[in-house]
Design an enzyme around this catalytic site. Sequence first.
Site, PDB file in Angstrom:
ATOM      1  N   LYS A   1     -40.946 -37.323 -14.664  1.00  0.00           N
ATOM      2  CA  LYS A   1     -41.667 -38.470 -15.217  1.00  0.00           C
ATOM      3  C   LYS A   1     -42.802 -37.996 -16.115  1.00  0.00           C
ATOM      4  CE  LYS A   1     -42.023 -41.899 -12.217  1.00  0.00           C
ATOM      5  NZ  LYS A   1     -42.613 -42.454 -10.973  1.00  0.00           N
TER       6      LYS A   1
ATOM      7  N   ARG B   1     -48.763 -42.304  -9.962  1.00  0.00           N
ATOM      8  CA  ARG B   1     -47.295 -42.297  -9.910  1.00  0.00           C
ATOM      9  C   ARG B   1     -46.790 -40.914  -9.520  1.00  0.00           C
ATOM     10  NH1 ARG B   1     -45.550 -44.063 -15.820  1.00  0.00           N
ATOM     11  NH2 ARG B   1     -43.680 -44.757 -14.708  1.00  0.00           N
TER      12      ARG B   1
ATOM     13  N   GLY C   1     -37.363 -41.955  -2.129  1.00  0.00           N
ATOM     14  CA  GLY C   1     -37.851 -41.395  -0.875  1.00  0.00           C
ATOM     15  C   GLY C   1     -39.232 -40.825  -1.042  1.00  0.00           C
TER      16      GLY C   1
ATOM     17  N   MET D   1     -43.220 -41.063  -2.638  1.00  0.00           N
ATOM     18  CA  MET D   1     -44.187 -42.143  -2.548  1.00  0.00           C
ATOM     19  C   MET D   1     -44.006 -43.167  -3.671  1.00  0.00           C
ATOM     20  SD  MET D   1     -48.248 -42.124  -2.736  1.00  0.00           S
ATOM     21  CE  MET D   1     -48.225 -42.831  -4.366  1.00  0.00           C
TER      22      MET D   1
ATOM     23  N   ARG E   1     -35.853 -41.711 -19.024  1.00  0.00           N
ATOM     24  CA  ARG E   1     -35.109 -40.617 -18.371  1.00  0.00           C
ATOM     25  C   ARG E   1     -33.629 -40.794 -18.700  1.00  0.00           C
ATOM     26  NH1 ARG E   1     -35.990 -42.980 -12.304  1.00  0.00           N
ATOM     27  NH2 ARG E   1     -35.202 -45.032 -12.812  1.00  0.00           N
TER      28      ARG E   1
ATOM     29  N   HIS F   1     -18.709 -36.202   9.645  1.00  0.00           N
ATOM     30  CA  HIS F   1     -17.281 -35.888   9.619  1.00  0.00           C
ATOM     31  C   HIS F   1     -16.547 -36.831   8.678  1.00  0.00           C
ATOM     32  CE1 HIS F   1     -13.107 -36.352  11.164  1.00  0.00           C
ATOM     33  NE2 HIS F   1     -13.178 -35.043  11.212  1.00  0.00           N
TER      34      HIS F   1
ATOM     35  N   SER G   1      -3.142 -13.934  -4.532  1.00  0.00           N
ATOM     36  CA  SER G   1      -3.726 -15.262  -4.582  1.00  0.00           C
ATOM     37  C   SER G   1      -4.698 -15.348  -3.412  1.00  0.00           C
ATOM     38  CB  SER G   1      -2.627 -16.313  -4.464  1.00  0.00           C
ATOM     39  OG  SER G   1      -3.212 -17.583  -4.367  1.00  0.00           O
TER      40      SER G   1
ATOM     41  N   CYS H   1      -5.992 -20.107  -4.476  1.00  0.00           N
ATOM     42  CA  CYS H   1      -5.406 -21.377  -4.093  1.00  0.00           C
ATOM     43  C   CYS H   1      -6.243 -21.915  -2.950  1.00  0.00           C
ATOM     44  CB  CYS H   1      -3.946 -21.211  -3.693  1.00  0.00           C
ATOM     45  SG  CYS H   1      -3.689 -20.059  -2.350  1.00  0.00           S
TER      46      CYS H   1
ATOM     47  N   TYR I   1      -6.646 -17.503 -12.650  1.00  0.00           N
ATOM     48  CA  TYR I   1      -6.418 -18.947 -12.527  1.00  0.00           C
ATOM     49  C   TYR I   1      -6.990 -19.487 -11.235  1.00  0.00           C
ATOM     50  CZ  TYR I   1      -2.615 -17.889  -9.254  1.00  0.00           C
ATOM     51  OH  TYR I   1      -1.907 -17.455  -8.183  1.00  0.00           O
TER      52      TYR I   1
HETATM   53  P1  ADP Z   1     -40.649 -45.458  -9.892  1.00  0.00           P
HETATM   54  O1  ADP Z   1     -40.454 -43.983  -9.908  1.00  0.00           O
HETATM   55  O2  ADP Z   1     -40.440 -46.068  -8.563  1.00  0.00           O
HETATM   56  O3  ADP Z   1     -39.915 -46.135 -10.999  1.00  0.00           O
HETATM   57  P2  ADP Z   1     -43.034 -45.657 -11.499  1.00  0.00           P
HETATM   58  O4  ADP Z   1     -44.098 -44.646 -11.366  1.00  0.00           O
HETATM   59  O5  ADP Z   1     -42.152 -45.566 -12.662  1.00  0.00           O
HETATM   60  O6  ADP Z   1     -42.210 -45.683 -10.143  1.00  0.00           O
HETATM   61  O7  ADP Z   1     -43.720 -47.064 -11.480  1.00  0.00           O
HETATM   62  C1  ADP Z   1     -42.998 -48.232 -11.300  1.00  0.00           C
HETATM   63  C2  ADP Z   1     -43.448 -49.287 -12.241  1.00  0.00           C
HETATM   64  O8  ADP Z   1     -44.831 -49.507 -12.137  1.00  0.00           O
HETATM   65  C3  ADP Z   1     -43.253 -48.962 -13.704  1.00  0.00           C
HETATM   66  O9  ADP Z   1     -41.970 -49.210 -14.142  1.00  0.00           O
HETATM   67  C4  ADP Z   1     -44.217 -49.927 -14.347  1.00  0.00           C
HETATM   68  O10 ADP Z   1     -43.629 -51.185 -14.442  1.00  0.00           O
HETATM   69  C5  ADP Z   1     -45.350 -49.936 -13.357  1.00  0.00           C
HETATM   70  N1  ADP Z   1     -46.392 -49.040 -13.838  1.00  0.00           N
HETATM   71  C6  ADP Z   1     -46.619 -47.745 -13.540  1.00  0.00           C
HETATM   72  N2  ADP Z   1     -47.659 -47.270 -14.209  1.00  0.00           N
HETATM   73  C7  ADP Z   1     -48.140 -48.280 -14.953  1.00  0.00           C
HETATM   74  C8  ADP Z   1     -49.218 -48.442 -15.880  1.00  0.00           C
HETATM   75  N3  ADP Z   1     -50.014 -47.412 -16.171  1.00  0.00           N
HETATM   76  N4  ADP Z   1     -49.395 -49.624 -16.433  1.00  0.00           N
HETATM   77  C9  ADP Z   1     -48.580 -50.650 -16.138  1.00  0.00           C
HETATM   78  N5  ADP Z   1     -47.566 -50.596 -15.296  1.00  0.00           N
HETATM   79  C10 ADP Z   1     -47.331 -49.411 -14.703  1.00  0.00           C
HETATM   80 MG    MG Z   2     -40.143 -45.771 -12.824  1.00  0.00          MG
END
Ligand code: ADP
Ligand code: MG
Length: 887
Positions: free
Chosen positions: A27, A97, A106, A108, A342, A459, A774, A842, A862
Amino acid sequence: MTSVVGVKLVYDFDEGSRDMRDLLGGKGANVAEMTRLGLPVPRGFTITTEACIGYLRAGNRFPDGLPEEIDGHLARLEEQAGKRLGDPEDPLLVSVRSGAKFSMPGMMDTVLNLGLNDRSVEGLAKRTANERFALDSYRRFVQMFGDVVAGVEKARFEAALADLRAARGAASDADLGPDDLRDLLATYKRIYRDGTGEDFPQEPRAQLDAAIRAVFESWENRRAYDYRRLNGIPHDLGTAVNVQQMVFGNTGPRSATGVAFTRNNATGEAGKPFGDFLVNAQGEDVVAGIRNTQSLGELRDVLPDAYDQLVETMALLERTYRDMQDVEFTIEDGRLYMLQTRNGKRSAQAMVRIACDMVDEGLRTEEESLRDLVDPAQVRQLLLPQLDVANAPEAVAEGVNASPGAAVGGVVFEADEAERRGSLGERVILVRDETTPDDLHGMIAAQGILTARGGKTSHAAIVAVGMGKPAVCGVGAISIDDADGAMTIGGRRLAEGDTITIDGTSGKVFVGEAPLLEPDPDNPYLGRILEWADRARRLRVRTNADTPEEAAQARGFGAEGIGLCRTEHMFREGERTEIVQRMILAADDDARREALDRLRPFQERDFEGIFRAMAGLPVTIRLLDPPLHEFLPSLVELSERVAVARATGTPDPEAEALLPRVQQMHEVNPMLGTRGCRLGIEWPDVYRMQAAAIASAACTVKEETGDAPLVEIMIPLVAFAEELRLLRAEVVDACETVLRERGERIEYAVGTMIELPRAALTADEVAAHADFFSFGTNDLTQTTLGFSRDDAEGKFLTRYLQRNVIPANPFETIDRGGVGKLVEVASDLARGVKPGIKLGICGEHGGDPPSVRFCHDAGLDYVSCSPYRVQVARIAAGQAAVDERGG
Ligand code: ADP
Ligand code: MG
Ligand code: MG
């Protein structure tokens, strides 16, 4: 001590780039790249993954220098923004973020609006002349901080919000006014105090530090750990933390927030960005399903300028990343801000189309597309029915997407019942709490597998992936009522035979028959990608096929011969069983030969069929491998029959006669018993008969078509060169006898399977008697690791994978360090004495992309795999070659 002096731990967004994923996380690196491109990105900074690792290693303490670095970057941010964090008149607000190198659910969740407190919320209200917006932002912050940082149950906040909506008769959050929100805030703060024993923190810098710590620590939470284990992500990467100035999608009708794909991620169609947005909303509202979202096309009508700019920006991002992008954006009072980009996740259909389109659009060379945009494991999905996602009903439950593809069938709860209904041609889904090796026959008979417990290494998952069958595992919403032969799932009660649909690609379960998309065997995009791969690859790809039908099917998938044709089924079908039993029980050599003579025509016909199907291509036939007692009734069954007969005084002379012979042949550990070449040495006539049948069939097909089949006769389970020398002589003698009789000349090769460590370690000696090797990597894995596959999978292997004792199931992905090393040693030894010796593998590893890569690196000639994986192997082999060239 916690950090090396001089190591930079914080980067401004304008100091990074997309090549810095290791340090800045995905990110952070992409936000930096967008900043570099001059796109409208709110400013901010990224605290590195190294800072995270330092923090965790030091027992959750900020590394030396980190607080000061954060101060410096914060000051710069404040200057750029013209606002200060915590300013009661006009506060700077930020988001915190998380973002690891690989996108990881998973971790935060994001905290928005950090910096608000009881005073600055009033300042924000005044400053924006929008009291409702300020209060809405604050209540969101209290909720997110409470949930994510302080661990107060989210449900408690949501319940309070729902209660308030109900009390005020508000259809959605947007309908709550300032007074409502003030009440809500009071409730939220009370919930916070109840949950933590403390008041909601008012000091912005303390809020920020707490949020940063929470992101760092989330790297080690259980969900994140499990996700990494399942996806093979190392545990020592750490996560970065992004601190970013807030922009607001919740200031009114000219504001919005949304997510979008640059092209269709289900079909791959270009030029049609799509996505969802919500007016007057913030952050995760869009994905949380709180309100009904609008589709991207409607944004053109609502906020046309922002829409145009977004579409233009998405096109630029595609050109930059040369891949489909998945973006997150926010519009504040008509102004667009980009918050994330991404490489987007996509269906198998979209994947192959995008790979081709990117070449046609001039963004990538064929080799670059092949290497970077094609996941060979996903290619297999193109051959499986898929859920028609656009037309699917609502799922009743969801679990782990354990094995891709979708399946429809009646629910059954026992393997035997699955087999019974399956044999009547019914489509069934086997539903179990979890499966064990005893359920295998039911899994084979079922269209798909559904379990209440277990994940991707259970399993059920491991076996389903191996069989290419859809499976959904670990659906907690299932409870099976054994007494009633029924189940409940997501509150619905289903009796045996009731139809369900499972989607192993997404992990969803549907009641009734959901619409499926049939696979297109001639997908033109896939066809092009296969051409690129074929042009690039050095490895040949053969198939494992025991019948002409399988051989023909594999040829259709591009197999360049048969690497393993097992002959045991030829001993099992119909009337042959009885002849085989007679052969085994024969009192003397003459009686045995007579039985073998009767068996030979059957084998000849089988071989003719296979040679015809593979005309012009090599066919490796393995002589009989399993222990002979497998063709007799089981000792337990027979002993029972005899005991019952004796006890009831109803004589059973047949069983009485068979019992001593079966007892005599019984083995304590048949896997290590009289099988493979040991059988050939004990019973040379069996191998002679098979060799003669092969030679005759080859003559017949040659006479018929004018083309001689390319025959390779393979002797299994050799440990000693002498075994191969003896049996080679028998095989050659039997073949030559036939050729003399027929007055024909056919070239044939005699070789061996390397599946015992001793053979690998003495491969120079063994090679003296072999035209080819083989590597039978299934048995070689069993004998090198001392694992019995059936006992390992679903039993201790699950634990081993969970505890990271080994990185992957060694029966799926070759154990490079052990089994792989034996393969390398054996190849070197063999080529040392016979430079031209043909080397292949194989066994199912031949269709597993990382194992194919290994075979390429080891210089084998192969790989051979099941028909359905031939295309996967072709692509993986092409990628290995491109990657090696560094193209
Ligand atoms: P995730 O990895 O769960 O997508 P993000 O870090 O991308 O989490 O944050 C989720 C959402 O929070 C973003 O898509 C956006 O809508 C909002 N967000 C995050 N940072 C900002 C910011 N600086 N200003 C406005 N919205 C934000
Ligand atoms: Mg996001
Ligand atoms: Mg999230």
